[in-house]
Design an enzyme around this catalytic site. Structure first.
Site, PDB file in Angstrom:
ATOM      1  N   ASN A 109       0.858  -1.186   0.000  1.00 53.55           N
ATOM      2  CA  ASN A 109       0.000   0.000   0.000  1.00 53.55           C
ATOM      3  C   ASN A 109       0.891   1.232   0.000  1.00 53.55           C
ATOM      4  O   ASN A 109       2.022   1.194   0.479  1.00 53.55           O
ATOM      5  CB  ASN A 109      -0.870  -0.002   1.268  1.00 53.55           C
ATOM      6  CG  ASN A 109      -1.800   1.195   1.342  1.00 53.55           C
ATOM      7  OD1 ASN A 109      -2.426   1.583   0.336  1.00 53.55           O
ATOM      8  ND2 ASN A 109      -1.908   1.794   2.511  1.00 53.55           N
ATOM      9  N   HIS A 111       0.949   5.132   1.448  1.00 56.98           N
ATOM     10  CA  HIS A 111       0.289   5.954   2.463  1.00 56.98           C
ATOM     11  C   HIS A 111       0.960   7.318   2.502  1.00 56.98           C
ATOM     12  O   HIS A 111       2.189   7.398   2.505  1.00 56.98           O
ATOM     13  CB  HIS A 111       0.395   5.259   3.830  1.00 56.98           C
ATOM     14  CG  HIS A 111      -0.335   5.996   4.903  1.00 56.98           C
ATOM     15  ND1 HIS A 111      -1.715   5.968   5.008  1.00 56.98           N
ATOM     16  CD2 HIS A 111       0.104   6.815   5.878  1.00 56.98           C
ATOM     17  CE1 HIS A 111      -2.079   6.737   6.019  1.00 56.98           C
ATOM     18  NE2 HIS A 111      -0.998   7.258   6.566  1.00 56.98           N
ATOM     19  N   SER A 138       4.969   6.716   2.346  1.00 57.16           N
ATOM     20  CA  SER A 138       5.562   5.414   2.651  1.00 57.16           C
ATOM     21  C   SER A 138       4.863   4.333   1.836  1.00 57.16           C
ATOM     22  O   SER A 138       3.642   4.345   1.708  1.00 57.16           O
ATOM     23  CB  SER A 138       5.350   5.052   4.131  1.00 57.16           C
ATOM     24  OG  SER A 138       5.748   6.092   4.988  1.00 57.16           O
ATOM     25  N   ASP A 147      -2.276   0.437   8.206  1.00 54.80           N
ATOM     26  CA  ASP A 147      -1.088   1.270   7.929  1.00 54.80           C
ATOM     27  C   ASP A 147       0.086   0.904   8.845  1.00 54.80           C
ATOM     28  O   ASP A 147       0.967   1.745   9.101  1.00 54.80           O
ATOM     29  CB  ASP A 147      -1.416   2.775   8.081  1.00 54.80           C
ATOM     30  CG  ASP A 147      -2.525   3.216   7.129  1.00 54.80           C
ATOM     31  OD1 ASP A 147      -2.579   2.692   6.011  1.00 54.80           O
ATOM     32  OD2 ASP A 147      -3.324   4.080   7.518  1.00 54.80           O
TER      33      ASP A 147
HETATM   34  C1  GRF Z   1      -2.775   8.950  -2.223  1.00 51.15           C
HETATM   35  O1  GRF Z   1      -2.391  10.095  -1.527  1.00 51.15           O
HETATM   36  C2  GRF Z   1      -2.376   7.718  -1.460  1.00 51.15           C
HETATM   37  O2  GRF Z   1      -1.212   7.866  -0.744  1.00 51.15           O
HETATM   38  C3  GRF Z   1      -3.536   7.532  -0.518  1.00 51.15           C
HETATM   39  O3  GRF Z   1      -4.667   7.917  -1.254  1.00 51.15           O
HETATM   40  C4  GRF Z   1      -4.299   8.811  -2.283  1.00 51.15           C
HETATM   41  C5  GRF Z   1      -4.754   8.200  -3.573  1.00 51.15           C
HETATM   42  O4  GRF Z   1      -4.570   9.044  -4.683  1.00 51.15           O
HETATM   43  N1  GRF Z   1      -3.569   6.177  -0.028  1.00 51.15           N
HETATM   44  P1  GRF Z   1      -4.686   8.434  -6.146  1.00 51.15           P
HETATM   45  O5  GRF Z   1      -6.064   7.772  -6.257  1.00 51.15           O
HETATM   46  O6  GRF Z   1      -3.593   7.441  -6.326  1.00 51.15           O
HETATM   47  O7  GRF Z   1      -4.567   9.600  -7.071  1.00 51.15           O
END
Ligand code: GRF
Length: 196
Positions: A109, A111, A138, A147
């Site tokens: 994932n 984050h 991260s 997370d």
């Molecule tokens: C990103 O900031 C990611 O880190 C978080 O959600 C957001 C998703 O943005 N988990 P996208 O859909 O990839 O544009």
């Protein structure tokens, strides 16, 4: 070249998914994006993936009576596509320990914080409110703790005077698009190694 069959799970904009798809067009990139799955039919990223000839699938969580039933459908689809690696990219459903156990060591994932700081939502707002001088993103292995899995890769960005959550988010997002493809590449290489 042998590549790890990878799925990207999204819920919305999909900009990280796009970065992964772009990276995967390189002949020597170790992951192949075989499908993009969304729990929302209106996720903007779906059109992008479909236009690139990638299989897209909507599995609407609201159509299922329980989280477990939703996850069973998701799991069945991913297995039907012979997926070996899952990249969550803005996928806004909490996954159960049971689902995660079925993909142990196979799911990552991204984050938008320097974990373990600021798990959960509204990371940029919280960092600014705390007066943090450094923020970032991260990539981590997904474990049952939200997370909380081992961090694979991080990037830092400065928090600047006058930053708003949106300004900071945009600065962090640029780094997300840089490190997520790098992290999936390394992760996919390990999966290919394991196969041997
Ligand atoms: C990103 O900031 C990611 O880190 C978080 O959600 C957001 C998703 O943005 N988990 P996208 O859909 O990839 O544009």
């Amino acid at each position: 070249m042998r590549k790890a069959r990878s799925a990207v799970l999204i819920s919305g904009r999909g900009s990280n998914m796009m970065a992964l798809v772009e990276a995967a067009t390189a002949a020597d990139y170790p992951a192949e994006i075989v499908c993009v799955v969304s729990n929302r039919a209106d996720a903007k990223g779906l059109d992008f993936a479909a236009a690139r000839g990638i299989a897209t699938k909507v599995i609407d969580h609201k159509a299922f009576a329980s989280r477990e039933a939703f996850e069973a459908a998701l799991d069945a689809y991913l297995r039907s596509m012979n997926v070996e690696a899952i990249a969550l990219a803005g996928f806004m459903r909490v996954l159960t320990a049971q689902f995660i156990a079925g993909w142990d060591g196979r799911m990552i994932n991204i984050h938008p914080s320097l974990l373990p700081a600021y798990k959960g939502l509204h990371t940029h707002e919280r960092a600014i409110a705390d007066g943090a001088k450094v923020a970032g993103c991260s990539v981590h292995l997904v474990t049952p703790e939200l997370d909380g899995g081992p961090v694979l890769l991080q990037a830092e960005v400065p928090v600047l005077a006058g930053d708003t959550p949106d300004l900071l988010a945009a600065r962090v997002l640029k780094e997300e698009h840089r490190i997520y493809p790098q992290a999936l590449g390394g992760f996919a290489e390990r999966i290919i190694e394991e196969r041997k």
